[in-house]
Write a protein that holds these residues in place. Sequence first.
Motif, PDB file in Angstrom:
ATOM      1  N   ASP A  26      -1.368   7.604   0.993  1.00 34.57           N
ATOM      2  CA  ASP A  26      -1.773   6.222   0.729  1.00 34.57           C
ATOM      3  C   ASP A  26      -2.495   5.637   1.936  1.00 34.57           C
ATOM      4  N   ARG A  27      -3.577   4.901   1.671  1.00 33.55           N
ATOM      5  CA  ARG A  27      -4.377   4.348   2.759  1.00 33.55           C
ATOM      6  C   ARG A  27      -3.783   3.077   3.350  1.00 33.55           C
ATOM      7  N   PHE A  28      -2.764   2.513   2.685  1.00 35.59           N
ATOM      8  CA  PHE A  28      -2.228   1.221   3.087  1.00 35.59           C
ATOM      9  C   PHE A  28      -0.776   1.290   3.559  1.00 35.59           C
ATOM     10  N   SER A  29      -0.277   2.481   3.837  1.00 32.30           N
ATOM     11  CA  SER A  29       1.095   2.671   4.312  1.00 32.30           C
ATOM     12  C   SER A  29       2.120   2.038   3.365  1.00 32.30           C
ATOM     13  N   ALA A  30       1.872   2.129   2.079  1.00 30.24           N
ATOM     14  CA  ALA A  30       2.740   1.481   1.107  1.00 30.24           C
ATOM     15  C   ALA A  30       4.094   2.177   1.035  1.00 30.24           C
ATOM     16  N   ALA A  31       5.144   1.398   0.849  1.00 33.71           N
ATOM     17  CA  ALA A  31       6.488   1.929   0.678  1.00 33.71           C
ATOM     18  C   ALA A  31       6.637   2.471  -0.741  1.00 33.71           C
ATOM     19  N   PRO A  32       7.469   3.497  -0.943  1.00 31.62           N
ATOM     20  CA  PRO A  32       7.701   4.013  -2.300  1.00 31.62           C
ATOM     21  C   PRO A  32       8.149   2.894  -3.237  1.00 31.62           C
TER      22      PRO A  32
END
Length: 680
Positions: free
Chosen positions: A62-68
């Motif tokens: 993910d390019r936005f460091s999103a949490a699961p």
Amino acid sequence: MPQHYPFSAVVDAGDMSLALVLTTISPEIGGVLVRGEKGTAKSTIVRALAAVLPPIDVVAGDRFSAAPGSSSPDSGGAPYAADAAVETRPVRLVELPVGATEDRVLGSLHLERALSEGKAEYEPGLLAKAHRGLLYVDEVNLLHDHLVDLLLDAAAMGRSTVERDGVSVSHDARFVLVGTMNPEEGELRPQLLDRFGLTVEVRAPRDPALRVEVVRRRMAFDADPVTFAASYDEGERVVTARILAAQARVGSVALGDDMLLRIAELCAAFDVDGMRADIVTARTAVAHAAWHDRDAVTLEDVRVAARLSLPHRRRRNPFDAPGLDEDLLDEVLGDDEPEPEPPGPGGDGGGDSGDGDGDGGGPDDGGEGGLETGASAPSSTDVGAPSSTDVETPSSTDAGAPSSEGSPSETNATAGTPYRARLFTVHGTGAGEAGRRSRAITSSGRRVGATSATGGGQGPIHLLETLRAAAPHQAVRGRTTGPLRFHGSDLRVATREGQEANLVLFCVDASGSMAARKRMEQVKTAILSLLLDAYRRRDKVGLVTFRGAAAELALPPTRSVDVAARRLDGLPAGGRTPLAEGLLEAHRVLALERVRDPRRRPLLVVVTDGRATSGADAVARSQRAAGLLAAEGVASLVIDCEAGAMRLGLAAVLAEHLQAQHVPVGEVTAEALAGAVRAA
């Protein structure tokens, strides 16, 4: 080879390390501002912090460091699939350079794909990269205003929204903002200052033994970084484990109504603005309790939290002394809870952040000897403080009679309360650093045109002008159908007109003719008001004074207007008037600054009654010096300090030779200008 010095090896980091740790335990606190002199390990400890933070889980790729389980900006806000791959990685430390462009911070159109494939695709910026990590701004007080506005928006909303260049995207941008600054280089805008949850003041230790230990460890690290870092591995693991435990505990720490009442009483007693101080202090107290493995907030937690969260919120202007009144803090809190503090995990959590034998230890609460990084005592030179030499002494040199410096005829009046000053600008259109004074082509403002990117132009892409530049060449480039064919020479960037910051150089007459107490008080108040105006407009300021037989550079050009205010407050008056020497010294300073900072246009402010009484042919020499400045096109302002029924009008004559604006000292206020307009 390790890139950064170990966090647990920093000698006696005190409140600085504590504040950084607390804001990572509870990111809602709002980040940390570290103020301090040069060479106090500010950047070193911030960069070392990321290495001891527990790793995080993110959606793989993910390019936005999103949490699961969170939503995806790339899919219009739809949540990631439940079975999406997850990866664990270290927390990022993203550094935001003070000279970064808006595109680099927010993100923008992906240039390569836009030009080669005709696709409008978003390329994430630094705010996206910093999500769930640390955003570090070194010299944050030098950050351009348009970047400050972006940080304020992201800090307030926890999201970054981009609507530009054919791109429309919104993504999470929750990060711990860490800023370091040297107050001598200028203060922060109040809006950004308030956004920092905590602030600490650091200075180098004065204890020789501590200084020896700092040097010993630094030399050992430089000689063999791998071995040195290995000796602190255990200390780093202890700090990481303790942070992880505190992050797990912080949500269950109880904050009783009695402690909330104490926090409210503190914020009211220190007369802070708004309610953010109460909220930040409460969150910090909870995080401090979790850090010390407690289930409920204690009075000591509140005390530490107040020491970190309130100092910067009680400053009303840059001339106020930073810090907190410890006596008032003790008076409000009392000491009706003398319970000892239990040890935290991994040792007592106090003392030095490592003692050199590899056991590490955690950040301390500070204040137990060594380097005190909490509130500093008010300066004896604060503007408005009574002066021991503030006596009304008639000057024997008021009419130009000789007087030696240091004689009883010298006076040192204190400035009064500053007022809102009129706006004085540099004529024409400049090309300096973005600010709030004079008209200029800058990195922010309204779009007035476009320029070629290959010709050195910088800024956001001007899509329409880029298309116009490429369109006439399509046949030559072999295009018959499909997307336009672009070359690098087609790229155009927007030209924007806004306002620039200037160099405001004060050239102040401190001779005997200015020494009457009321006159010098009026003069100092006017200059103080102009300094406050310069702070708001992001200017650099300098101070040249002249009296006796010579002139001196009392303050080289700097962004720190509070330092200028302190120099002004200690300025005595007496002696003859070497006006020519003052103007020539101003000319020398401006010539030097023109080499150092050629894009910053100067505004020379000469504060005098126009009398020239020092040396032979004093009047003619002062007129020649004024003509020299005028010939070089230096924008000037003469503030006329002459008073009394019988006026010679010499300051007005000086203004003519300088080709400067002439303003009586009583008309520096914005209210005086408004009154004159209403009367007309």
